[in-house]
Design a protein around this motif. Structure first.
Motif, PDB file in Angstrom:
ATOM      1  N   ILE A   1     -33.522 -12.521  32.921  1.00  0.00           N
ATOM      2  CA  ILE A   1     -33.433 -11.769  34.180  1.00  0.00           C
ATOM      3  C   ILE A   1     -34.064 -10.389  34.002  1.00  0.00           C
ATOM      4  O   ILE A   1     -34.820  -9.922  34.848  1.00  0.00           O
ATOM      5  CB  ILE A   1     -31.968 -11.661  34.649  1.00  0.00           C
ATOM      6  CG1 ILE A   1     -31.478 -13.031  35.110  1.00  0.00           C
ATOM      7  CG2 ILE A   1     -31.821 -10.625  35.756  1.00  0.00           C
ATOM      8  CD1 ILE A   1     -29.987 -13.103  35.356  1.00  0.00           C
ATOM      9  N   GLY A   2     -33.779  -9.756  32.877  1.00  0.00           N
ATOM     10  CA  GLY A   2     -34.371  -8.442  32.608  1.00  0.00           C
ATOM     11  C   GLY A   2     -35.880  -8.518  32.520  1.00  0.00           C
ATOM     12  O   GLY A   2     -36.597  -7.698  33.083  1.00  0.00           O
TER      13      GLY A   2
ATOM     14  N   VAL B   1     -38.531  -6.748  35.007  1.00  0.00           N
ATOM     15  CA  VAL B   1     -39.609  -5.887  34.523  1.00  0.00           C
ATOM     16  C   VAL B   1     -40.953  -6.448  34.975  1.00  0.00           C
ATOM     17  O   VAL B   1     -41.821  -5.717  35.439  1.00  0.00           O
ATOM     18  CB  VAL B   1     -39.550  -5.756  32.977  1.00  0.00           C
ATOM     19  CG1 VAL B   1     -40.810  -5.110  32.437  1.00  0.00           C
ATOM     20  CG2 VAL B   1     -38.330  -4.962  32.569  1.00  0.00           C
ATOM     21  N   GLY B   2     -41.106  -7.773  34.862  1.00  0.00           N
ATOM     22  CA  GLY B   2     -42.355  -8.412  35.289  1.00  0.00           C
ATOM     23  C   GLY B   2     -42.605  -8.210  36.766  1.00  0.00           C
ATOM     24  O   GLY B   2     -43.712  -7.873  37.188  1.00  0.00           O
ATOM     25  N   THR B   3     -41.569  -8.387  37.569  1.00  0.00           N
ATOM     26  CA  THR B   3     -41.703  -8.198  39.012  1.00  0.00           C
ATOM     27  C   THR B   3     -42.039  -6.747  39.330  1.00  0.00           C
ATOM     28  O   THR B   3     -42.884  -6.470  40.175  1.00  0.00           O
ATOM     29  CB  THR B   3     -40.400  -8.617  39.726  1.00  0.00           C
ATOM     30  OG1 THR B   3     -40.124  -9.973  39.400  1.00  0.00           O
ATOM     31  CG2 THR B   3     -40.515  -8.458  41.224  1.00  0.00           C
ATOM     32  N   GLY B   4     -41.396  -5.840  38.628  1.00  0.00           N
ATOM     33  CA  GLY B   4     -41.687  -4.422  38.837  1.00  0.00           C
ATOM     34  C   GLY B   4     -43.129  -4.084  38.491  1.00  0.00           C
ATOM     35  O   GLY B   4     -43.796  -3.341  39.206  1.00  0.00           O
ATOM     36  N   CYS B   5     -43.615  -4.649  37.392  1.00  0.00           N
ATOM     37  CA  CYS B   5     -45.007  -4.411  36.992  1.00  0.00           C
ATOM     38  C   CYS B   5     -45.978  -4.977  38.021  1.00  0.00           C
ATOM     39  O   CYS B   5     -46.966  -4.336  38.365  1.00  0.00           O
ATOM     40  CB  CYS B   5     -45.286  -5.028  35.625  1.00  0.00           C
ATOM     41  SG  CYS B   5     -44.504  -4.133  34.273  1.00  0.00           S
TER      42      CYS B   5
ATOM     43  N   ALA C   1     -49.811  -4.133  42.365  1.00  0.00           N
ATOM     44  CA  ALA C   1     -50.210  -4.404  43.751  1.00  0.00           C
ATOM     45  C   ALA C   1     -50.342  -3.099  44.525  1.00  0.00           C
ATOM     46  O   ALA C   1     -51.289  -2.910  45.292  1.00  0.00           O
ATOM     47  CB  ALA C   1     -49.194  -5.326  44.421  1.00  0.00           C
ATOM     48  N   TRP C   2     -49.415  -2.180  44.321  1.00  0.00           N
ATOM     49  CA  TRP C   2     -49.470  -0.891  45.013  1.00  0.00           C
ATOM     50  C   TRP C   2     -50.708  -0.104  44.580  1.00  0.00           C
ATOM     51  O   TRP C   2     -51.401   0.490  45.400  1.00  0.00           O
ATOM     52  CB  TRP C   2     -48.203  -0.096  44.729  1.00  0.00           C
ATOM     53  CG  TRP C   2     -48.207   1.237  45.405  1.00  0.00           C
ATOM     54  CD1 TRP C   2     -47.901   1.506  46.700  1.00  0.00           C
ATOM     55  CD2 TRP C   2     -48.579   2.491  44.815  1.00  0.00           C
ATOM     56  NE1 TRP C   2     -48.052   2.845  46.952  1.00  0.00           N
ATOM     57  CE2 TRP C   2     -48.469   3.475  45.812  1.00  0.00           C
ATOM     58  CE3 TRP C   2     -48.989   2.865  43.548  1.00  0.00           C
ATOM     59  CZ2 TRP C   2     -48.747   4.804  45.572  1.00  0.00           C
ATOM     60  CZ3 TRP C   2     -49.268   4.201  43.317  1.00  0.00           C
ATOM     61  CH2 TRP C   2     -49.141   5.149  44.330  1.00  0.00           C
ATOM     62  N   ILE C   3     -50.994  -0.117  43.268  1.00  0.00           N
ATOM     63  CA  ILE C   3     -52.159   0.621  42.765  1.00  0.00           C
ATOM     64  C   ILE C   3     -53.445   0.056  43.363  1.00  0.00           C
ATOM     65  O   ILE C   3     -54.303   0.800  43.835  1.00  0.00           O
ATOM     66  CB  ILE C   3     -52.208   0.582  41.220  1.00  0.00           C
ATOM     67  CG1 ILE C   3     -51.094   1.460  40.649  1.00  0.00           C
ATOM     68  CG2 ILE C   3     -53.570   1.025  40.702  1.00  0.00           C
ATOM     69  CD1 ILE C   3     -50.897   1.309  39.153  1.00  0.00           C
ATOM     70  N   PHE C   4     -53.577  -1.281  43.360  1.00  0.00           N
ATOM     71  CA  PHE C   4     -54.794  -1.877  43.912  1.00  0.00           C
ATOM     72  C   PHE C   4     -54.898  -1.638  45.408  1.00  0.00           C
ATOM     73  O   PHE C   4     -55.982  -1.397  45.925  1.00  0.00           O
ATOM     74  CB  PHE C   4     -54.874  -3.369  43.592  1.00  0.00           C
ATOM     75  CG  PHE C   4     -55.258  -3.633  42.167  1.00  0.00           C
ATOM     76  CD1 PHE C   4     -56.451  -3.149  41.657  1.00  0.00           C
ATOM     77  CD2 PHE C   4     -54.427  -4.345  41.331  1.00  0.00           C
ATOM     78  CE1 PHE C   4     -56.811  -3.373  40.342  1.00  0.00           C
ATOM     79  CE2 PHE C   4     -54.774  -4.579  40.012  1.00  0.00           C
ATOM     80  CZ  PHE C   4     -55.970  -4.088  39.518  1.00  0.00           C
TER      81      PHE C   4
END
Length: 193
Positions: free
Chosen positions: A59-60, A64-68, A73-76
């Protein structure tokens, strides 16, 4: 090591949270008495603890993967928030800049004819640019150009375009209309309102 000592060591390691040491001590106890109820009960508790730890780690890691992924996505998306423009670098309108501010922007030699309009009018002394020469398409953060069957052609970085076929443009691309007018493609960050 006796059965009692192995069980006691496994229990102490388990309660201390050292699952690896508990596993080693429990393995020793299972070799001595695999059917012992205390050994079986401790095995059950240890298996459950290992499963819980694996679930928490998964889950952790997923979090972390989802957050990355969300951050990327936000950066692009932020990088794509840019507005295209063309700037005349060769021709009568040298230095003039035109924003590509619509999904489709028509380019030609005349403002309009019979209801068809050009959004960008390029002048040339030789009158080589066609009345309706080309179209810019701004879609999904990418800029394309399409030659609209012009008489003297459209060139991207000195390569003649096939009429009707979209060509992707990048910042710095040079587009030449009929060999008489050249524009440079640029992108600028969208200004916050």
């Amino acid at each position: 090591m006796t059965l009692a000592q192995s069980i006691q060591a496994a229990e102490a390691a388990f309660l201390a949270g050292n699952l690896l040491a508990a596993e080693k001590a429990l393995n020793a106890a299972e070799r001595i008495a695999p059917d012992n109820p205390q050994v079986q009960a401790l095995r059950s508790r240890l298996n459950y603890a290992n499963q819980r730890r694996s679930s928490i780690l998964a889950i952790g890691a997923a979090g972390v993967g989802t957050g990355c992924i969300a951050l990327l996505a936000w950066i692009f998306a932020a990088r794509r928030r840019r507005d295209p423009y063309i700037e005349v670098i060769v021709g009568l309108d040298k230095g003039k800049r035109f924003n590509i501010d619509k999904e489709v922007v028509m380019v030609g030699a005349i403002p309009e004819d019979g209801g068809t309009k050009n959004d960008i009018v390029l002048r040339d002394a030789e009158r080589m640019i066609s009345r309706f020469h080309a179209r810019f398409h701004w879609k999904d953060g990418k800029l394309y150009i399409v030659d609209t069957n012009s008489y003297n052609g459209t060139f991207v970085d000195k390569k003649r375009l096939e009429p009707g076929k979209p060509v992707l443009l990048k910042g710095g691309s040079r587009v030449t209309f009929a060999g008489t007018c050249t524009v440079k493609v640029g992108f600028e960050r969208r200004k916050k309102k």
